[in-house]
Scaffold this motif. Structure first.
Motif, PDB file in Angstrom:
ATOM      1  N   ILE A 162       0.851  -1.200   0.000  1.00  0.00           N
ATOM      2  CA  ILE A 162       0.000   0.000   0.000  1.00  0.00           C
ATOM      3  C   ILE A 162       0.883   1.245   0.000  1.00  0.00           C
ATOM      4  O   ILE A 162       1.774   1.379   0.833  1.00  0.00           O
ATOM      5  CB  ILE A 162      -0.912   0.012   1.244  1.00  0.00           C
ATOM      6  CG1 ILE A 162      -1.845  -1.199   1.226  1.00  0.00           C
ATOM      7  CG2 ILE A 162      -1.735   1.291   1.298  1.00  0.00           C
ATOM      8  CD1 ILE A 162      -2.702  -1.320   2.479  1.00  0.00           C
ATOM      9  N   PRO A 163       0.674   2.176  -0.930  1.00  0.00           N
ATOM     10  CA  PRO A 163       1.501   3.404  -0.977  1.00  0.00           C
ATOM     11  C   PRO A 163       1.407   4.202   0.326  1.00  0.00           C
ATOM     12  O   PRO A 163       0.351   4.235   0.967  1.00  0.00           O
ATOM     13  CB  PRO A 163       0.908   4.178  -2.150  1.00  0.00           C
ATOM     14  CG  PRO A 163       0.207   3.161  -2.981  1.00  0.00           C
ATOM     15  CD  PRO A 163      -0.304   2.129  -2.026  1.00  0.00           C
ATOM     16  N   SER A 164       2.515   4.827   0.691  1.00  0.00           N
ATOM     17  CA  SER A 164       2.557   5.558   1.955  1.00  0.00           C
ATOM     18  C   SER A 164       1.566   6.713   1.981  1.00  0.00           C
ATOM     19  O   SER A 164       1.024   7.054   3.034  1.00  0.00           O
ATOM     20  CB  SER A 164       3.980   6.074   2.214  1.00  0.00           C
ATOM     21  OG  SER A 164       4.374   6.946   1.172  1.00  0.00           O
ATOM     22  N   VAL A 165       1.316   7.331   0.817  1.00  0.00           N
ATOM     23  CA  VAL A 165       0.379   8.457   0.790  1.00  0.00           C
ATOM     24  C   VAL A 165      -1.039   7.993   1.132  1.00  0.00           C
ATOM     25  O   VAL A 165      -1.821   8.736   1.749  1.00  0.00           O
ATOM     26  CB  VAL A 165       0.419   9.166  -0.589  1.00  0.00           C
ATOM     27  CG1 VAL A 165      -0.107   8.250  -1.688  1.00  0.00           C
ATOM     28  CG2 VAL A 165      -0.354  10.466  -0.550  1.00  0.00           C
ATOM     29  N   VAL A 166      -1.382   6.767   0.753  1.00  0.00           N
ATOM     30  CA  VAL A 166      -2.711   6.222   1.071  1.00  0.00           C
ATOM     31  C   VAL A 166      -2.825   5.978   2.577  1.00  0.00           C
ATOM     32  O   VAL A 166      -3.836   6.331   3.199  1.00  0.00           O
ATOM     33  CB  VAL A 166      -2.939   4.910   0.288  1.00  0.00           C
ATOM     34  CG1 VAL A 166      -4.262   4.256   0.720  1.00  0.00           C
ATOM     35  CG2 VAL A 166      -2.937   5.171  -1.209  1.00  0.00           C
ATOM     36  N   ILE A 167      -1.777   5.405   3.158  1.00  0.00           N
ATOM     37  CA  ILE A 167      -1.790   5.164   4.607  1.00  0.00           C
ATOM     38  C   ILE A 167      -1.834   6.502   5.361  1.00  0.00           C
ATOM     39  O   ILE A 167      -2.552   6.645   6.354  1.00  0.00           O
ATOM     40  CB  ILE A 167      -0.558   4.346   5.018  1.00  0.00           C
ATOM     41  CG1 ILE A 167      -0.629   2.950   4.376  1.00  0.00           C
ATOM     42  CG2 ILE A 167      -0.473   4.208   6.537  1.00  0.00           C
ATOM     43  CD1 ILE A 167       0.562   2.080   4.653  1.00  0.00           C
TER      44      ILE A 167
END
Length: 291
Positions: A117-122
């Motif tokens: 999962i991309p860090s920006v989504v988290i």
């Protein structure tokens, strides 16, 4: 036979060249950081830079103290480590030693999916769900705090810790378990005192890689920590980290100016911190292996 030897020699040389190339790239990166960042120390004392409490790079006169950024990074990293290490190691032990085979495969696939999962989504999820929850739970003016950042980053570090630690535990020879059980040890005693002890180097490597991800994370930490360059006194206050400062201000700084050089100097500090952590972990692992 001769062709086989030639092929093995080519493979060995290729691996050696790859290792040397990696080392050279790291050295060149450090030299570049020094070239761009050391200029700030012609105008700012290195003691004032490291221990100054105020980071006001565009005020008149500018102030380039990074102590608040260092403390903010320590808060977030320490909080994330306290959450992610025990949960991550326990999860790895459960998956490797206790879970049934079918459940083990499902859990491993789930952990690997979390790592993708991309860090920006988290960071976005942390900002819109965890932040308001922290705000309401502790009755704060804002939910974007060091605690929010710690929980978010712990969530990001756990897949790395679980995945690598689980591999290390699984790699422990089966004979160790059989010998322990033959000596009358219980399943729990075998898992904790024998398997975990034998897998220590791999588990520590997993922890170090997880912490390395926490220290180097930028996007998510920018979104959930409040970005306040002040020295925090608790986990319920906004903070700003070293990485977030570089990412947020590099686009605004004038190339060749003091602000630009100070951001590269922060990069030097980050490089040295990462180098020291990896160095201590490497020394510990070598000592453990010799025993």
């Amino acid at each position: 036979m001769k062709l086989r030897k030639i092929r093995e020699a080519v493979i060995e040389k290729t691996i050696f060249a790859s290792g040397i190339t990696s080392v050279v790239i790291v050295v060149l990166i450090f030299i570049f950081l020094l070239k761009e960042g050391l200029a700030i120390f012609g105008h700012v004392n290195i003691f004032d830079f490291l221990f100054g409490q105020f980071w006001y790079p565009i005020s008149d006169p500018p102030q380039f103290g990074v102590l608040s950024l260092l403390v903010g990074s320590v808060f977030v990293t320490l909080g994330a480590a306290l959450i992610s290490v025990p949960i991550g190691v326990a999860s790895a032990l459960y998956i490797a030693e206790i879970a049934p085979p079918k459940l083990k495969e499902i859990l491993k696939a789930g952990i690997e999916l979390l790592a993708a999962i991309p860090s920006v989504v988290i960071g976005f999820i942390g900002m819109v769900t965890l932040g308001p929850f922290i705000k309401e739970t502790f009755n704060l003016s804002t939910g974007l705090t060091a605690l929010t950042g710690s929980i978010t980053l712990a969530f990001m570090a756990m897949p790395t810790i679980v995945s690598i630690a689980e591999d290390a535990v699984t790699a422990v020879p089966k004979q160790y378990r059989e010998a322990a059980i033959a000596m009358g040890a219980t399943k729990w005693q075998t898992t904790w005192r024998i398997v975990t002890y034998a897998a220590r180097p791999g588990i520590i490597a997993a922890i170090m890689l997880g912490i390395g991800r926490v220290i180097g994370e930028t996007m998510a930490v920018m979104m959930v920590t409040g970005n306040a360059a002040l020295i925090p006194h608790s986990f319920l206050q906004p903070v700003r980290t070293l990485t977030a400062t570089i990412a947020a201000e590099m686009g605004e700084s004038v190339q060749g100016g003091d602000h630009y050089a100070a951001l590269f100097a922060i990069g030097i500090v980050l490089f040295i911190i990462t180098f020291l952590i990896n160095g201590f972990a490497d020394i510990y692992l070598h000592r453990t292996t010799r025993r």
